[in-house]
Design a protein around this motif. Structure first.
Motif, PDB file in Angstrom:
ATOM      1  N   ALA A   1       0.823  -1.313  -0.002  1.00  0.00           N
ATOM      2  CA  ALA A   1      -0.013  -0.128  -0.068  1.00  0.00           C
ATOM      3  C   ALA A   1       0.791   1.400   0.067  1.00  0.00           C
ATOM      4  O   ALA A   1       0.642   2.195  -0.762  1.00  0.00           O
ATOM      5  N   GLN A   2       1.696   1.187   0.850  1.00  0.00           N
ATOM      6  CA  GLN A   2       2.818   2.250   0.899  1.00  0.00           C
ATOM      7  C   GLN A   2       3.391   2.632  -0.299  1.00  0.00           C
ATOM      8  O   GLN A   2       3.558   3.659  -0.874  1.00  0.00           O
ATOM      9  N   LYS A   3       3.863   1.432  -1.096  1.00  0.00           N
ATOM     10  CA  LYS A   3       4.655   1.764  -2.381  1.00  0.00           C
ATOM     11  C   LYS A   3       3.747   2.180  -3.456  1.00  0.00           C
ATOM     12  O   LYS A   3       4.061   3.027  -4.155  1.00  0.00           O
ATOM     13  N   ALA A   4       2.758   1.753  -3.250  1.00  0.00           N
ATOM     14  CA  ALA A   4       1.574   2.015  -4.485  1.00  0.00           C
ATOM     15  C   ALA A   4       1.158   3.515  -4.324  1.00  0.00           C
ATOM     16  O   ALA A   4       1.047   4.163  -5.487  1.00  0.00           O
ATOM     17  N   ALA A   5       1.030   4.077  -3.176  1.00  0.00           N
ATOM     18  CA  ALA A   5       0.515   5.358  -2.920  1.00  0.00           C
ATOM     19  C   ALA A   5       1.626   6.207  -3.409  1.00  0.00           C
ATOM     20  O   ALA A   5       1.470   7.440  -4.320  1.00  0.00           O
ATOM     21  N   VAL A   6       2.910   6.035  -3.209  1.00  0.00           N
ATOM     22  CA  VAL A   6       4.103   6.773  -3.728  1.00  0.00           C
ATOM     23  C   VAL A   6       4.294   6.556  -5.296  1.00  0.00           C
ATOM     24  O   VAL A   6       4.334   7.762  -6.038  1.00  0.00           O
ATOM     25  N   ILE A   7       4.026   5.448  -5.748  1.00  0.00           N
ATOM     26  CA  ILE A   7       4.287   5.279  -7.280  1.00  0.00           C
ATOM     27  C   ILE A   7       3.210   5.822  -8.136  1.00  0.00           C
ATOM     28  O   ILE A   7       3.302   6.335  -9.213  1.00  0.00           O
ATOM     29  N   ALA A   8       1.838   6.156  -7.513  1.00  0.00           N
ATOM     30  CA  ALA A   8       0.805   6.648  -8.136  1.00  0.00           C
ATOM     31  C   ALA A   8       0.969   8.198  -8.227  1.00  0.00           C
ATOM     32  O   ALA A   8       0.724   8.743  -9.356  1.00  0.00           O
ATOM     33  N   ASN A   9       1.515   8.734  -7.232  1.00  0.00           N
ATOM     34  CA  ASN A   9       1.797  10.065  -7.068  1.00  0.00           C
ATOM     35  C   ASN A   9       2.961  10.672  -8.085  1.00  0.00           C
ATOM     36  O   ASN A   9       3.003  11.469  -8.831  1.00  0.00           O
ATOM     37  N   ALA A  10       4.033   9.807  -7.789  1.00  0.00           N
ATOM     38  CA  ALA A  10       5.258   9.911  -9.008  1.00  0.00           C
ATOM     39  C   ALA A  10       4.968   9.687 -10.238  1.00  0.00           C
ATOM     40  O   ALA A  10       5.497  10.605 -11.284  1.00  0.00           O
ATOM     41  N   GLY A  11       4.025   8.743 -10.617  1.00  0.00           N
ATOM     42  CA  GLY A  11       3.706   8.342 -11.943  1.00  0.00           C
ATOM     43  C   GLY A  11       2.941   9.599 -12.523  1.00  0.00           C
ATOM     44  O   GLY A  11       3.270  10.065 -13.697  1.00  0.00           O
ATOM     45  N   MET A  12       1.900   9.979 -11.696  1.00  0.00           N
ATOM     46  CA  MET A  12       1.389  11.233 -12.259  1.00  0.00           C
ATOM     47  C   MET A  12       2.055  12.433 -12.530  1.00  0.00           C
ATOM     48  O   MET A  12       1.914  13.197 -13.419  1.00  0.00           O
ATOM     49  N   ALA A  13       3.181  12.560 -11.632  1.00  0.00           N
ATOM     50  CA  ALA A  13       4.035  13.798 -11.915  1.00  0.00           C
ATOM     51  C   ALA A  13       4.853  13.451 -13.191  1.00  0.00           C
ATOM     52  O   ALA A  13       4.875  14.557 -14.049  1.00  0.00           O
ATOM     53  N   ILE A  14       5.094  12.267 -13.390  1.00  0.00           N
ATOM     54  CA  ILE A  14       5.852  12.061 -14.695  1.00  0.00           C
ATOM     55  C   ILE A  14       5.020  12.186 -15.848  1.00  0.00           C
ATOM     56  O   ILE A  14       5.811  12.675 -16.874  1.00  0.00           O
ATOM     57  N   LYS A  15       3.756  12.031 -15.660  1.00  0.00           N
ATOM     58  CA  LYS A  15       2.836  12.336 -16.732  1.00  0.00           C
ATOM     59  C   LYS A  15       2.504  14.008 -17.135  1.00  0.00           C
ATOM     60  O   LYS A  15       2.377  14.284 -18.284  1.00  0.00           O
ATOM     61  N   VAL A  16       2.977  14.633 -16.123  1.00  0.00           N
ATOM     62  CA  VAL A  16       3.018  16.236 -16.459  1.00  0.00           C
ATOM     63  C   VAL A  16       3.936  16.409 -17.435  1.00  0.00           C
ATOM     64  O   VAL A  16       3.952  17.317 -18.205  1.00  0.00           O
ATOM     65  N   ILE A  17       5.066  15.718 -17.161  1.00  0.00           N
ATOM     66  CA  ILE A  17       6.331  15.997 -17.945  1.00  0.00           C
ATOM     67  C   ILE A  17       6.116  15.301 -19.328  1.00  0.00           C
ATOM     68  O   ILE A  17       6.528  15.768 -20.229  1.00  0.00           O
ATOM     69  N   LYS A  18       5.657  14.239 -19.183  1.00  0.00           N
ATOM     70  CA  LYS A  18       5.291  13.489 -20.646  1.00  0.00           C
ATOM     71  C   LYS A  18       3.879  13.284 -20.790  1.00  0.00           C
ATOM     72  O   LYS A  18       3.185  11.965 -20.708  1.00  0.00           O
ATOM     73  N   PRO A  19       3.256  14.165 -21.190  1.00  0.00           N
ATOM     74  CA  PRO A  19       1.617  14.209 -21.290  1.00  0.00           C
ATOM     75  C   PRO A  19       1.114  13.165 -22.529  1.00  0.00           C
ATOM     76  O   PRO A  19       0.021  12.497 -22.292  1.00  0.00           O
ATOM     77  N   GLU A  20       2.021  12.856 -23.184  1.00  0.00           N
ATOM     78  CA  GLU A  20       1.706  11.956 -24.402  1.00  0.00           C
ATOM     79  C   GLU A  20       1.692  10.411 -23.930  1.00  0.00           C
ATOM     80  O   GLU A  20       1.228   9.577 -24.510  1.00  0.00           O
ATOM     81  N   GLN A  21       2.205  10.206 -23.028  1.00  0.00           N
ATOM     82  CA  GLN A  21       2.671   8.789 -22.203  1.00  0.00           C
ATOM     83  C   GLN A  21       1.286   8.465 -21.385  1.00  0.00           C
ATOM     84  O   GLN A  21       0.766   9.108 -20.801  1.00  0.00           O
ATOM     85  N   SER A  22       1.096   7.156 -21.477  1.00  0.00           N
ATOM     86  CA  SER A  22      -0.240   6.507 -20.851  1.00  0.00           C
ATOM     87  C   SER A  22       0.036   6.896 -19.318  1.00  0.00           C
ATOM     88  O   SER A  22       1.516   6.693 -18.556  1.00  0.00           O
ATOM     89  N   ALA A  23      -0.958   6.931 -18.330  1.00  0.00           N
ATOM     90  CA  ALA A  23      -0.864   6.900 -16.937  1.00  0.00           C
ATOM     91  C   ALA A  23      -0.051   5.405 -16.318  1.00  0.00           C
ATOM     92  O   ALA A  23       0.935   5.562 -15.606  1.00  0.00           O
ATOM     93  N   GLU A  24      -0.489   4.430 -17.006  1.00  0.00           N
ATOM     94  CA  GLU A  24       0.030   3.123 -16.566  1.00  0.00           C
ATOM     95  C   GLU A  24       1.496   3.195 -16.742  1.00  0.00           C
ATOM     96  O   GLU A  24       2.269   2.639 -15.907  1.00  0.00           O
ATOM     97  N   ASP A  25       1.910   3.491 -17.882  1.00  0.00           N
ATOM     98  CA  ASP A  25       3.425   3.416 -18.241  1.00  0.00           C
ATOM     99  C   ASP A  25       4.256   4.459 -17.350  1.00  0.00           C
ATOM    100  O   ASP A  25       5.191   4.228 -17.223  1.00  0.00           O
ATOM    101  N   CYS A  26       3.499   5.543 -17.079  1.00  0.00           N
ATOM    102  CA  CYS A  26       4.311   6.435 -16.319  1.00  0.00           C
ATOM    103  C   CYS A  26       4.363   5.856 -14.656  1.00  0.00           C
ATOM    104  O   CYS A  26       5.533   5.991 -14.103  1.00  0.00           O
ATOM    105  N   VAL A  27       3.513   5.300 -14.217  1.00  0.00           N
ATOM    106  CA  VAL A  27       3.473   4.613 -12.970  1.00  0.00           C
ATOM    107  C   VAL A  27       4.493   3.417 -12.995  1.00  0.00           C
ATOM    108  O   VAL A  27       5.185   3.302 -12.429  1.00  0.00           O
ATOM    109  N   ALA A  28       4.695   2.751 -14.254  1.00  0.00           N
ATOM    110  CA  ALA A  28       5.742   1.547 -14.123  1.00  0.00           C
ATOM    111  C   ALA A  28       6.915   2.450 -14.373  1.00  0.00           C
ATOM    112  O   ALA A  28       8.058   1.655 -13.602  1.00  0.00           O
ATOM    113  N   GLU A  29       7.413   3.626 -14.681  1.00  0.00           N
ATOM    114  CA  GLU A  29       8.439   4.247 -14.568  1.00  0.00           C
ATOM    115  C   GLU A  29       8.979   4.400 -13.250  1.00  0.00           C
ATOM    116  O   GLU A  29       9.945   4.338 -12.860  1.00  0.00           O
ATOM    117  N   ALA A  30       7.902   5.013 -12.322  1.00  0.00           N
ATOM    118  CA  ALA A  30       7.904   5.293 -11.195  1.00  0.00           C
ATOM    119  C   ALA A  30       8.358   4.022 -10.269  1.00  0.00           C
ATOM    120  O   ALA A  30       9.317   3.970  -9.372  1.00  0.00           O
TER     121      ALA A  30
END
Length: 329
Positions: free
Chosen positions: A281-310
């Motif tokens: 749960a702790q890990k999931a919350a962090v990667i969810a927020n980090a992933g959505m932040a990556i999506k700000v930088i890479k809006p063309e990338q899917s949210a799931e792929d951004c979460v995978a990067e995180a």
């Protein structure tokens, strides 16, 4: 101050320039602690207006210690606080994870006021040394992918306000200002807000700024992506409600995100996440927020792929490697 308080008692509103001047006067110590406390409390009895938020923000940016990153493009992830949920330091951890994924971060944060432990509290516990030295901060950014801007150092004009806020221990309009006054004014920002009304104000301000942004509000009241419910995200390009499953993640319970009662508790959770030893749960919350932040930088990338990067930032060890470089540099 008597006139200002009387206006608040009458539910009067301040113009942008009046709000700016009030904060300049507070910074110039023209009011004593009792008067500032009374003003903050009375102001909290009604919703802040867009003009007031803009005016207060104008004053703080005018007074802050500047930081020139010499063209480096960074992101900040920050919540208003004040949601009363006592989560662990999700935004700060998300910043470390984003930096580990290869995206430079200029994190702006402070001590906990309306929560038990703020970003600065946990960084102190972890051995990080705050500074305003520009060469040092640029070196941190180049070496570790992240630098930290301790708000009391970069906003010394508000030194009188810190003790008052801590004594009040409740959300004030200063919570609403913090995320908006990063001295760097980074190219990318992800904000968490404790209300839909504040989300709309942030949206307007950021649309005027010309920078890339996302603003998050958990529909059950969180100022971050908690995964305990659906959440709203407003960005330059879209506005929609997301569910945890759309990020490839499970729904969580509020107790999954408890941050404990002390800096020691916060530091243990902090390191367990970076060492990939935390709860799912702790890990999931962090990667969810980090992933959505990556999506700000890479809006063309899917949210799931951004979460995978995180996720990869943590599991590969790059996040903790960057953190160790930051603390040791």
């Amino acid at each position: 101050m008597k006139q200002l308080l009387n206006r608040l008692y009458e539910h009067d509103k301040f113009s942008r320039d009046e709000a700016r001047q009030i904060l300049l006067n507070i910074a110039a110590e023209q009011y004593n602690e009792v008067q500032i406390s009374a003003f903050a409390t009375a102001f909290n009895m009604r919703p802040i207006t867009l003009s007031e938020l803009q005016g207060f923000r104008d004053a703080l940016l005018e007074l802050c210690v500047p930081l020139d990153l010499e063209g480096r493009e960074t992101i900040d992830i920050v919540g208003t606080g004040g949601d009363g949920k006592n989560t662990f330091n999700i935004s700060t951890l998300s910043c470390v994870v984003v930096a580990g994924a290869g995206y430079p971060v200029s994190k702006h944060g402070s001590y906990g006021v309306s929560s038990s432990v703020g970003s600065s509290d946990v960084l102190i516990q972890m051995g990080y040394q705050f500074t305003t030295d520009q060469d040092t901060l640029r070196r941190h950014l180049d070496k570790a992918g992240m630098c930290f801007l301790h708000a009391p150092l970069f906003h010394p004009a508000l030194k009188v306000v810190g003790p008052i806020r801590r004594q009040l221990g409740t959300r004030t309009f200063f919570n609403m200002l913090g995320p908006l006054v990063n001295p760097v004014q980074p190219k990318y920002q992800m904000f968490g807000t404790f209300s839909m009304e504040l989300l709309r104000m942030y949206q307007y301000i950021m649309q005027q700024s010309g920078r890339r942004f996302a603003i998050v509000y958990g529909l059950d009241g969180y100022d971050e992506i908690s995964l305990t419910s659906d959440f709203k995200v407003v960005s330059n390009d879209s506005e929609r409600i997301w569910s945890p499953v759309e990020l490839g993640l499970k729904k969580l319970q509020q107790h999954d995100l408890d941050g404990g009662d002390s800096s020691e508790d916060a530091a243990k959770i902090f390191m367990s996440v970076l060492e990939d030893q935390a709860t799912e749960a702790q890990k999931a919350a962090v990667i969810a927020n980090a992933g959505m932040a990556i999506k700000v930088i890479k809006p063309e990338q899917s949210a799931e792929d951004c979460v995978a990067e995180a996720r990869e930032s943590i599991e590969s060890g790059r996040a903790i490697a960057g953190w160790k470089k930051l603390v040791q540099s």
